[in-house]
Enzyme design. Sequence first.
Site, short mmCIF file in Angstrom:
data_model
loop_
_atom_site.label_atom_id
_atom_site.label_comp_id
_atom_site.label_asym_id
_atom_site.label_seq_id
_atom_site.Cartn_x
_atom_site.Cartn_y
_atom_site.Cartn_z
N HIS A 55 10.52 -0.11 -17.46
CA HIS A 55 9.11 0.19 -17.71
C HIS A 55 8.77 1.56 -17.12
CE1 HIS A 55 8.88 -1.70 -13.71
NE2 HIS A 55 7.61 -1.32 -13.57
N HIS A 57 6.65 2.83 -14.84
CA HIS A 57 6.19 3.18 -13.49
C HIS A 57 7.14 4.18 -12.81
CE1 HIS A 57 3.55 -0.69 -13.03
NE2 HIS A 57 2.90 0.30 -13.62
N ASP A 59 8.32 4.48 -9.93
CA ASP A 59 9.41 3.94 -9.11
C ASP A 59 10.47 3.25 -9.99
OD1 ASP A 59 7.41 1.83 -9.46
OD2 ASP A 59 8.63 0.64 -8.10
N HIS A 60 10.37 3.45 -11.30
CA HIS A 60 11.39 2.93 -12.23
C HIS A 60 11.92 4.00 -13.19
CE1 HIS A 60 10.81 -1.28 -11.01
NE2 HIS A 60 9.66 -0.77 -10.61
N HIS A 113 3.46 -7.13 -16.62
CA HIS A 113 3.31 -6.19 -15.48
C HIS A 113 2.86 -4.85 -16.06
CE1 HIS A 113 4.33 -4.05 -11.76
NE2 HIS A 113 5.13 -3.26 -12.43
N ASP A 132 10.20 -5.49 -12.78
CA ASP A 132 9.09 -6.04 -12.00
C ASP A 132 8.47 -7.25 -12.71
OD1 ASP A 132 9.54 -3.98 -10.22
OD2 ASP A 132 7.68 -2.90 -10.65
N HIS A 170 12.60 -5.19 -6.59
CA HIS A 170 12.02 -5.00 -5.25
C HIS A 170 12.42 -6.12 -4.30
CE1 HIS A 170 9.12 -1.72 -6.24
NE2 HIS A 170 9.10 -2.30 -7.43
FE FE Z 1 8.27 -1.35 -9.24
ZN ZN Z 2 6.36 -1.55 -11.74
#
Ligand code: FE
Ligand code: ZN
Length: 257
Positions: A55, A57, A59-60, A113, A132, A170
């Site tokens: 996805h 985000h 942090d991805h 998400h 996530d 995570h």
């Molecule tokens: Fe994440």
């Molecule tokens: Zn995420």
Amino acid sequence: MLQVHQFACLDDNYGYLLHDSTSGETTCIDTPDAEAYLREAAAQGWTITQIWNTHWHPDHAGGNEAIKAAKGCRVTAPAAEADKIAGIDRTVAHGDTVALGGFTATVIDVGGHTNGHIAYHLPEASLAFVGDTIFALGCGRMFEGTPPQFWASLSRLKALPADTTLYCAHEYTASNARFALHADPENAALRAYADEVTDKRARGEWTVPTRLDKELAANPFLRADAPDMQARWAKNGGKIGDAVATFAALRAAKDGF
Ligand code: FE
Ligand code: ZN
């Protein structure tokens, strides 16, 4: 042979490199931290040939451009989030397949998400990268999706073979366990699981990956279709016979927990 190399990065993300020793191909599963991925791949003696994003985000997908610039690898990302992800070579959607050497991953729509979130399931290796969507004893926050959508996504993952290893993005398990015990206090499987999490975290060990059968028994979000959970949550927005309403109640309660 397929190998997963897992490492901690950023504050609480897990990085994953998936390597096929026959073809020599290596894919990054998401790119939270380009430097960490490049360093870990080099330490394994692996050359990154692909990136598979779950996805948009940061942090991805935030490391896509730097890793691609360094390695010239091919980036596969969810079609529904193509406008938010850098460096894409191929977009994929539910039911598409992605190859790593001789291994094949099937793309599963797990929107909720984020709307376009996808998971990668490798049936031959009995594993899935779920981003996530599902966490150990939890699930992702519902930033973009709706309860019916998120529940349908969880249901697709619930339907995978029970021995599937789930690689979550995570390490949130200790805090997830606290909510899970509040949500489902009489669940013996959950109590045993939560004790194990406490012990592992006290020793500084990871609680990820997890396995689908463990989550089916103990993860309150995956149990929104269980009559005992529906009855327990009926006073707080859940509803007997209604998994979506019960999931929505659980998700809302976790947000404020
Ligand atoms: Fe994440
Ligand atoms: Zn995420």
